[in-house]
Write a protein that holds these residues in place. Structure first.
Motif, PDB file in Angstrom:
ATOM      1  N   TYR A  69       0.415  -1.214  -0.401  1.00 29.71           N
ATOM      2  CA  TYR A  69      -0.393  -0.253  -0.309  1.00 29.71           C
ATOM      3  C   TYR A  69       1.220   1.501  -0.053  1.00 29.71           C
ATOM      4  O   TYR A  69       0.592   1.635   0.279  1.00 29.71           O
ATOM      5  CB  TYR A  69      -1.162  -0.038   1.331  1.00 29.71           C
ATOM      6  CG  TYR A  69      -0.334  -0.643   2.690  1.00 29.71           C
ATOM      7  CD1 TYR A  69       0.792   0.472   3.004  1.00 29.71           C
ATOM      8  CD2 TYR A  69      -0.356  -1.900   2.949  1.00 29.71           C
ATOM      9  CE1 TYR A  69       1.416  -0.269   4.507  1.00 29.71           C
ATOM     10  CE2 TYR A  69      -0.061  -2.775   3.833  1.00 29.71           C
ATOM     11  CZ  TYR A  69       1.148  -1.746   4.989  1.00 29.71           C
ATOM     12  OH  TYR A  69       1.498  -1.896   5.913  1.00 29.71           O
ATOM     13  N   CYS A  70       2.507   1.365   0.834  1.00 25.61           N
ATOM     14  CA  CYS A  70       2.952   2.368   0.723  1.00 25.61           C
ATOM     15  C   CYS A  70       3.956   3.232  -0.058  1.00 25.61           C
ATOM     16  O   CYS A  70       4.168   2.397  -1.030  1.00 25.61           O
ATOM     17  CB  CYS A  70       3.853   1.707   1.676  1.00 25.61           C
ATOM     18  SG  CYS A  70       4.592   3.129   2.312  1.00 25.61           S
ATOM     19  N   GLN A 107       9.841   9.594  12.628  1.00 27.75           N
ATOM     20  CA  GLN A 107       9.360   8.800  11.231  1.00 27.75           C
ATOM     21  C   GLN A 107      11.044   8.810  10.510  1.00 27.75           C
ATOM     22  O   GLN A 107      10.978   9.783   9.334  1.00 27.75           O
ATOM     23  CB  GLN A 107       8.183   8.848  10.954  1.00 27.75           C
ATOM     24  CG  GLN A 107       7.895   7.573  10.442  1.00 27.75           C
ATOM     25  CD  GLN A 107       6.131   9.008  10.749  1.00 27.75           C
ATOM     26  OE1 GLN A 107       5.635   8.673   9.403  1.00 27.75           O
ATOM     27  NE2 GLN A 107       4.959   7.507  11.054  1.00 27.75           N
ATOM     28  N   ARG A 159       2.698   0.459  13.836  1.00 30.13           N
ATOM     29  CA  ARG A 159       1.052  -0.030  13.646  1.00 30.13           C
ATOM     30  C   ARG A 159       1.752  -1.381  12.801  1.00 30.13           C
ATOM     31  O   ARG A 159       2.205  -1.825  12.220  1.00 30.13           O
ATOM     32  CB  ARG A 159       0.141   0.300  12.718  1.00 30.13           C
ATOM     33  CG  ARG A 159      -0.289   2.185  12.630  1.00 30.13           C
ATOM     34  CD  ARG A 159      -0.543   2.660  11.630  1.00 30.13           C
ATOM     35  NE  ARG A 159      -1.096   3.851  11.690  1.00 30.13           N
ATOM     36  CZ  ARG A 159      -1.470   4.369  11.105  1.00 30.13           C
ATOM     37  NH1 ARG A 159      -1.651   4.005   9.328  1.00 30.13           N
ATOM     38  NH2 ARG A 159      -2.311   5.788  11.050  1.00 30.13           N
ATOM     39  N   GLU A 161      -0.631  -2.871  11.301  1.00 29.41           N
ATOM     40  CA  GLU A 161      -1.196  -2.774   9.739  1.00 29.41           C
ATOM     41  C   GLU A 161      -2.555  -3.089   9.491  1.00 29.41           C
ATOM     42  O   GLU A 161      -3.797  -2.987   9.510  1.00 29.41           O
ATOM     43  CB  GLU A 161      -0.575  -2.708   8.847  1.00 29.41           C
ATOM     44  CG  GLU A 161       1.153  -2.342   9.080  1.00 29.41           C
ATOM     45  CD  GLU A 161       0.709  -0.641   9.185  1.00 29.41           C
ATOM     46  OE1 GLU A 161       0.038  -0.164   8.690  1.00 29.41           O
ATOM     47  OE2 GLU A 161       2.207   0.019   9.319  1.00 29.41           O
ATOM     48  N   LEU A 199      -4.731   0.094   9.091  1.00 29.66           N
ATOM     49  CA  LEU A 199      -5.233   0.938   8.161  1.00 29.66           C
ATOM     50  C   LEU A 199      -6.873   0.912   8.009  1.00 29.66           C
ATOM     51  O   LEU A 199      -6.911  -0.534   7.994  1.00 29.66           O
ATOM     52  CB  LEU A 199      -4.581   0.346   6.743  1.00 29.66           C
ATOM     53  CG  LEU A 199      -2.955   1.031   7.118  1.00 29.66           C
ATOM     54  CD1 LEU A 199      -2.168   0.528   5.801  1.00 29.66           C
ATOM     55  CD2 LEU A 199      -3.231   2.436   6.558  1.00 29.66           C
ATOM     56  N   PRO A 229      -7.521   5.799   7.391  1.00 37.10           N
ATOM     57  CA  PRO A 229      -7.996   4.898   5.703  1.00 37.10           C
ATOM     58  C   PRO A 229      -6.569   4.692   5.667  1.00 37.10           C
ATOM     59  O   PRO A 229      -5.501   5.013   4.954  1.00 37.10           O
ATOM     60  CB  PRO A 229      -8.328   6.107   5.178  1.00 37.10           C
ATOM     61  CG  PRO A 229      -8.283   7.901   5.518  1.00 37.10           C
ATOM     62  CD  PRO A 229      -8.239   7.060   7.368  1.00 37.10           C
ATOM     63  N   PHE A 230      -6.951   3.525   4.591  1.00 32.22           N
ATOM     64  CA  PHE A 230      -5.590   3.412   3.649  1.00 32.22           C
ATOM     65  C   PHE A 230      -6.508   4.239   2.413  1.00 32.22           C
ATOM     66  O   PHE A 230      -7.514   3.846   1.602  1.00 32.22           O
ATOM     67  CB  PHE A 230      -5.238   1.852   3.333  1.00 32.22           C
ATOM     68  CG  PHE A 230      -5.180   1.209   1.637  1.00 32.22           C
ATOM     69  CD1 PHE A 230      -4.828   1.754   1.073  1.00 32.22           C
ATOM     70  CD2 PHE A 230      -6.249   0.627   0.902  1.00 32.22           C
ATOM     71  CE1 PHE A 230      -3.722   1.159  -0.184  1.00 32.22           C
ATOM     72  CE2 PHE A 230      -6.492   0.345  -0.447  1.00 32.22           C
ATOM     73  CZ  PHE A 230      -4.805   0.657  -0.830  1.00 32.22           C
ATOM     74  N   ILE A 231      -5.495   4.535   1.515  1.00 34.86           N
ATOM     75  CA  ILE A 231      -5.736   5.738  -0.026  1.00 34.86           C
ATOM     76  C   ILE A 231      -4.670   5.092  -0.614  1.00 34.86           C
ATOM     77  O   ILE A 231      -3.594   5.036  -0.206  1.00 34.86           O
ATOM     78  CB  ILE A 231      -5.346   7.009   0.562  1.00 34.86           C
ATOM     79  CG1 ILE A 231      -6.106   7.592   1.928  1.00 34.86           C
ATOM     80  CG2 ILE A 231      -5.130   8.435  -0.827  1.00 34.86           C
ATOM     81  CD1 ILE A 231      -5.499   8.657   2.654  1.00 34.86           C
ATOM     82  N   LEU A 305       3.564   8.993   1.250  1.00 37.46           N
ATOM     83  CA  LEU A 305       2.955   7.285   1.492  1.00 37.46           C
ATOM     84  C   LEU A 305       2.192   6.701   0.578  1.00 37.46           C
ATOM     85  O   LEU A 305       1.807   6.272   0.126  1.00 37.46           O
ATOM     86  CB  LEU A 305       2.311   7.182   2.856  1.00 37.46           C
ATOM     87  CG  LEU A 305       3.626   7.698   4.254  1.00 37.46           C
ATOM     88  CD1 LEU A 305       2.558   7.885   5.095  1.00 37.46           C
ATOM     89  CD2 LEU A 305       4.937   6.578   4.524  1.00 37.46           C
ATOM     90  N   TYR A 306       0.840   8.417   0.385  1.00 36.27           N
ATOM     91  CA  TYR A 306       0.215   7.911  -0.044  1.00 36.27           C
ATOM     92  C   TYR A 306      -0.317   9.763  -0.806  1.00 36.27           C
ATOM     93  O   TYR A 306       0.178  10.297  -0.445  1.00 36.27           O
ATOM     94  CB  TYR A 306      -1.597   8.255   1.020  1.00 36.27           C
ATOM     95  CG  TYR A 306      -1.217   8.469   1.810  1.00 36.27           C
ATOM     96  CD1 TYR A 306      -2.339   9.443   1.546  1.00 36.27           C
ATOM     97  CD2 TYR A 306      -1.206   7.956   3.230  1.00 36.27           C
ATOM     98  CE1 TYR A 306      -2.530  10.548   2.844  1.00 36.27           C
ATOM     99  CE2 TYR A 306      -1.128   8.618   4.433  1.00 36.27           C
ATOM    100  CZ  TYR A 306      -2.000  10.198   3.960  1.00 36.27           C
ATOM    101  OH  TYR A 306      -2.187  10.933   5.446  1.00 36.27           O
TER     102      TYR A 306
HETATM  103  N1  5AD Z   1      -2.954   5.538   2.829  1.00 35.62           N
HETATM  104  C1  5AD Z   1      -2.577   5.249   4.253  1.00 35.62           C
HETATM  105  N2  5AD Z   1      -2.109   4.806   4.707  1.00 35.62           N
HETATM  106  C2  5AD Z   1      -0.425   4.578   4.582  1.00 35.62           C
HETATM  107  N3  5AD Z   1       0.243   4.013   5.036  1.00 35.62           N
HETATM  108  C3  5AD Z   1       1.622   3.737   4.464  1.00 35.62           C
HETATM  109  N4  5AD Z   1       0.912   3.933   3.089  1.00 35.62           N
HETATM  110  C4  5AD Z   1      -0.318   4.409   3.063  1.00 35.62           C
HETATM  111  C5  5AD Z   1      -1.191   4.776   2.231  1.00 35.62           C
HETATM  112  N5  5AD Z   1      -1.517   4.430   0.946  1.00 35.62           N
HETATM  113  C6  5AD Z   1       0.195   4.553   6.990  1.00 35.62           C
HETATM  114  C7  5AD Z   1       1.105   2.874   7.025  1.00 35.62           C
HETATM  115  C8  5AD Z   1       2.341   3.371   7.764  1.00 35.62           C
HETATM  116  C9  5AD Z   1       2.172   4.357   8.211  1.00 35.62           C
HETATM  117  C10 5AD Z   1       3.478   5.101   8.437  1.00 35.62           C
HETATM  118  O1  5AD Z   1       1.283   4.861   6.803  1.00 35.62           O
HETATM  119  O2  5AD Z   1      -0.171   2.432   8.191  1.00 35.62           O
HETATM  120  O3  5AD Z   1       2.545   2.425   9.234  1.00 35.62           O
END
Ligand code: 5AD
Ligand code: SF4
Ligand code: FES
Length: 344
Positions: A69-70, A107, A159, A161, A199, A229-231, A305-306
């Motif tokens: 996801y990252c 971080q 996390r 996760e 997430l 939220p996962f983005i 990250l997103y």
């Molecule tokens: N969307 C949201 N959160 C994210 N993280 C990493 N990728 C994404 C994403 N696409 C979050 C993870 C990680 C934190 C530093 O960023 O949960 O633990």
């Protein structure tokens, strides 16, 4: 009376819910206001109206992991990588202290450039500034965690996760769920305040799975829970996924507050990415912490990250004023303390 309303009322005082009860709260869309208000009352009763600000330094976007996801995953060749040098990190921390922040959060991706010696140097220098120091730098050995603690680190964020081992395996290829849990245990053993989280809206993640996540947070007695939220990120294999939604994420925050009344819960940046008032709403639904970015210049945009991450075009001074304004507007106050977990 509506069954869910009485369930929320019971949780407000007992701080306990079964997995199926949590799932029923996630599925419902009629009693959400009651849920958020109950979480807000529990927040006020146990941790008060103060909002703790943590100055976040994103000091390296280099990562040896490949989380699906990252945007910082190692296979992403589309981002420019950076490392901030130890003395520069210390200087950023000094500036953050100048803005009045009482906690510094360091971080990064999992970047082995920062050896124990380098981190010891950075940690001990930041700890001279009378602030709490949080690390969020990934999976390390017990000995490494011990060395950072002895150098002065107070808290650690990592996390889980997702607590679903099957989903974890798909999302974090090459990583071990057991090792991640070992990290959390080691950090607790070493006396850190431990933050974890999940997430929300990962592919194939169910409400049952999210309920398990919250029960896991309670089970390990986490001191801080950060969720968001996962983005989906264009530069990752999950680019075509739907991602998490704001309402479900807010419910996870609220239920977490009901079950863990005295912990610290940030209103995360990802919440505001999905909703322009996201952090404010989250602060009014159980959260009591915000982590403004104090990274400077080009690096802010590169810690991607997103997509749509807020504040990438702002300065640390902007963010300080902006977030203070938002907090005061809703009748809350910026905390003057280091904001450790209140143990009642
Ligand atoms: N969307 C949201 N959160 C994210 N993280 C990493 N990728 C994404 C994403 N696409 C979050 C993870 C990680 C934190 C530093 O960023 O949960 O633990
Ligand atoms: Fe690296 Fe963390 Fe991103 Fe995973 S979530 S790729 S460990 S920065
Ligand atoms: Fe960064 Fe509002 S907190 S601009």
């Amino acid at each position: 009376m509506n069954k869910l309303i009485s369930l929320i009322q019971r949780a407000e005082y007992s701080h306990s819910l079964s997995k199926s009860e949590i799932v029923s709260l996630f599925k419902d869309n009629d009693c959400t206001e009651e849920l958020f208000k109950a979480a807000d009352r529990v927040r006020k009763k146990y941790v008060g109206d103060d909002v703790h600000l943590r100055g976040l330094i994103e000091f390296s976007n280099i990562c040896k992991r490949n989380c699906m996801y990252c945007g910082l995953r190692r296979d992403n060749k589309n981002i420019k990588r950076y490392r901030i040098q130890p003395d520069e990190i210390i200087r950023l921390a000094e500036k953050a202290v100048g803005y009045g922040y009482k906690t510094i959060v360091m971080q990064s991706g999992e970047d082995d450039y920062y050896t124990v010696d380098k981190l010891r140097y950075i940690i001990s220098n930041i700890k001279k500034m009378d602030v709490a120091l949080t690390l969020s730098i990934g999976e390390k050995t017990f000995e490494e965690y011990k060395a950072y603690k002895e150098a002065g680190a107070d808290r650690y964020l990592i996390r889980i996760e997702t607590t679903d081992p099957v989903l974890y395996k798909k999302m974090d290829p090459g990583m071990s769920h057991e090792n991640r849990k070992r990290c959390l245990r080691d950090l607790k053993t070493l006396g850190y305040e431990v933050g974890t989280g999940c997430l929300i809206g990962l592919p194939e993640q169910s409400f049952e799975s999210l309920a398990d996540d919250i029960l896991f947070f309670k089970d390990i007695d986490a001191d801080m829970i950060g969720v968001g939220p996962f983005i989906p990120n264009e530069d990752t294999p999950l680019k075509d996924e739907t991602g998490g939604d704001f309402l479900t994420s807010l419910k996870v925050v609220a239920v977490t507050r009901l079950l863990m009344p005295n912990i610290n819960i940030p209103a995360t940046t990802a919440m505001e990415t999905l909703n322009p008032r996201g952090r404010t709403i989250t602060l009014q639904s159980g959260a009591n912490v915000v982590m403004p970015n104090v990274t400077e210049g080009v690096y802010r945009k590169l810690y991607a990250l997103y997509p749509g991450k807020i504040c990438t075009g702002d300065t640390p001074a902007n963010c300080k004023n902006c977030i203070t304004g938002k907090i005061v507007t809703i009748g809350r106050a910026v905390s003057a303390s280091k904001g450790f977990r209140v143990k009642a």
